[in-house]
Scaffold this motif. Structure first.
Motif, short mmCIF file in Angstrom:
data_model
loop_
_atom_site.label_atom_id
_atom_site.label_comp_id
_atom_site.label_asym_id
_atom_site.label_seq_id
_atom_site.Cartn_x
_atom_site.Cartn_y
_atom_site.Cartn_z
N ASN B 221 0.95 -1.25 0.00
CA ASN B 221 0.08 -0.15 0.05
C ASN B 221 1.01 1.37 -0.04
N ALA B 222 2.24 0.99 -0.20
CA ALA B 222 2.93 2.24 -0.26
C ALA B 222 2.74 2.90 -1.56
N LYS B 223 2.99 4.16 -1.71
CA LYS B 223 2.83 4.91 -2.76
C LYS B 223 3.69 4.29 -3.88
N ASN B 224 3.10 3.82 -5.14
CA ASN B 224 3.66 3.45 -6.24
C ASN B 224 4.92 2.77 -6.12
N THR B 225 4.94 1.49 -5.17
CA THR B 225 6.18 0.93 -4.74
C THR B 225 6.91 0.16 -6.23
N ILE B 226 8.26 0.62 -6.33
CA ILE B 226 8.73 0.20 -7.60
C ILE B 226 9.35 -1.24 -7.17
N LEU B 227 9.92 -1.35 -6.19
CA LEU B 227 10.51 -2.86 -5.98
C LEU B 227 11.06 -2.78 -4.43
N VAL B 228 11.21 -4.09 -3.86
CA VAL B 228 11.74 -4.42 -2.67
C VAL B 228 12.90 -5.00 -2.77
N ALA B 229 14.37 -4.46 -2.46
CA ALA B 229 15.67 -5.30 -2.71
C ALA B 229 15.85 -5.71 -1.25
N ASN B 230 16.44 -6.91 -1.26
CA ASN B 230 17.04 -7.58 -0.29
C ASN B 230 18.19 -8.58 -0.41
N GLY B 231 18.68 -8.95 0.51
CA GLY B 231 19.94 -9.77 0.23
C GLY B 231 19.45 -11.22 1.17
N HIS B 232 20.67 -11.52 1.82
CA HIS B 232 20.51 -12.74 2.78
C HIS B 232 20.68 -14.14 2.17
N ARG B 233 20.07 -14.29 0.83
CA ARG B 233 20.01 -15.59 0.11
C ARG B 233 21.24 -15.73 -0.80
#
Lengths: 193, 281
Positions: B221-233
């Motif tokens: 629900n954030a405004k126009n989320t482009i992407l979520v970047a993460n690491g760990h894997r």
């Protein structure tokens, strides 16, 4: 210091009592000297006792402390060393190069002998609290003509299992000197215990 | 002969003293403890605040070229190659490092990673990973890079970079800090798009499952989320794990010799406002 004074009050081997009989050899727990070190990876300062196992081998046990500003970490440490080279430039001056291994136990916040329960086995493969590795000491000893003690100034250089594990994979990007840890210290040890 | 010996002793003593004095005064290898803090002179170029400042000085661009990587840990050989590769790309507006900057939590590792990252020509931003939290790591990260959670607006994009290392904090209900996330997204009039970076993704067992629903609600629900970047894997992937239109980019580690090169089109009307290329080096 009170404990050390008490320990050093025991007679050394070879002394005679007032009847002229040989006394027992010094009790095994009585140290042969004591040491104080700056840095060396075990504390801003560490201090402890040493035991001469043979002419060339010795063991040192120290306690170290790093104050809160730098981490608030206590350590207890065991060093075993072998004298590789000894040069006597005079009856009063001796230079030694010693090599050995150490075991260092760190006590502080978020430093664990056993990883907390939220981490399953082998989540982190190394031990957080225990460090071990090789070291070398370069020692310059002054042997006074009279008196009970020899006095030594030494330079200590070690590395540890974590730095070696890093260097193993990154030997091009970090230099060997990057994984060395230095310390400097003084020691007093009993002549011919 | 005795005179010669006495002269030699004198010279030896002087040489010994000089060696000690030189080593003692000129050397930063006198370490108090592997986990010591507050001894490293942190380069300002490593701080997130400094790098945000560099980004905010740039003119507005319709297209942004970003590099995403993560988990450099103890692979400095590969990290060095990655830095050279990134510096050789035709255009990189910023580099994002999705956590696990170090492996063991030692102070010296924090020095080494800084020394390598500041060789990047582009501004770079980091987030704390689980390895970065070990021993005095949380304190060290904050000393060197800045807060564990931070956000800023650049090129009309609200970047929300935050701590998701729930297991490291024993699933205490505060990691991620959802109250902070809400606050960081609340002023919707001040940005057009959202981009998130964290270390542990929400569908990983190291993420607090009790917070997962509310967290993904924020992302969705954030405004126009482009992407979520993460690491760990340590493995590159780009997918929509919740089939809700929110793209998750999992960044690879330099140890796998792969990075993500992402072009973001802020003027596009398409739902997916970016292209991602995985580059091997």
């Amino acid at each position: 210091m009170i404990v050390l004074s008490f320990l050093f009050s025991f007679p050394a081997s070879g002394q005679l009592n007032e009847k002229g009989d040989s006394l027992m050899s010094r009790r095994w727990y009585v140290p042969d000297g004591f040491v104080a070190t700056y840095a060396g990876g075990v504390g801003l300062v560490s201090t402890g006792v040493l035991y001469k196992i043979s002419k060339r081998t010795e063991a040192t046990i120290t306690v170290g402390y790093t104050p809160p500003k730098f981490g608030n970490i206590w350590t207890t440490n065991l060093y075993t060393s072998y004298s590789l080279v000894r040069l006597n430039f005079s009856p009063q001056i001796e230079i030694r190069l010693k090599a050995g291994a150490f075991l260092n136990y760190n006590i502080g916040k978020n430093i664990y002998l056993k990883w907390p329960e939220q981490f399953h086995k082998y989540y982190y493969w190394w031990n957080s609290a225990l460090r071990y590795g090789p070291f070398v000491n370069l020692e310059g000893t002054h042997i006074p003509v009279s008196g009970k003690w020899n006095y030594t100034l030494f330079l200590h250089c070690n590395t540890n299992d974590l730095y070696l594990a890093t260097y193993r994979y990154s030997y091009n990007a970090i230099s060997f000197s990057d994984i060395l840890v230095l310390g400097v210290g003084i020691r007093m040890d009993i002549k011919n215990p | 002969m005795m005179q010669l010996m006495t002269k030699m002793n004198k010279h030896l003593l002087i040489a010994f003293t000089i060696i000690f004095a030189t080593v003692f005064t000129g050397c930063d290898l006198f370490e108090y403890n592997v986990y010591e803090s507050n001894r490293y002179e942190n380069p300002i170029e490593a701080t997130n605040e400094y790098n945000i400042g560099r980004l905010l000085q740039l003119d507005h661009k319709d297209t942004l070229y970003l590099v995403f990587t993560g988990d450099p840990q103890r692979y400095y050989n590969e990290l060095e190659d990655m830095v050279k590769t990134v510096n050789g790309l035709p255009r990189v507006d910023a580099v994002f490092v999705s956590g696990d900057l170090i492996e063991f939590g030692t102070s010296r590792e924090y020095e080494w990673i800084c020394e390598h990252l500041i060789k990047l020509k582009s501004p770079f931003l980091t987030v704390i990973g689980n390895h970065d939290c070990l021993a005095t790591g949380v304190e060290l990260y904050q000393q060197i890079y800045g807060p564990l959670n931070y956000s800023f607006t650049w090129n009309k994009i609200r970047f929300v970079i935050h701590n998701t290392n729930s297991r490291q904090f024993n699933f205490n209900g505060n990691v991620p800090d959802l109250q902070w996330m809400q606050q960081s997204l609340s002023d919707v009039e001040n940005y057009e798009y959202s981009l998130f970076m964290c270390h542990v993704p929400p569908n990983h067992e190291d993420f607090d499952v009790a917070l997962q629903a509310e967290y993904t609600h924020f992302l969705r629900n954030a405004k126009n989320t482009i992407l979520v970047a993460n690491g760990h894997r340590h493995n590159s992937s780009l997918n929509q794990p919740y089939n809700d239109g929110i793209w998750f980019l999992n960044t690879s580690s330099p140890s796998k010799r792969e990075l993500a090169y992402v072009k973001i089109y802020t003027t596009s009307n398409a739902r997916k406002k970016f292209d991602c290329t995985f580059i091997s080096f």
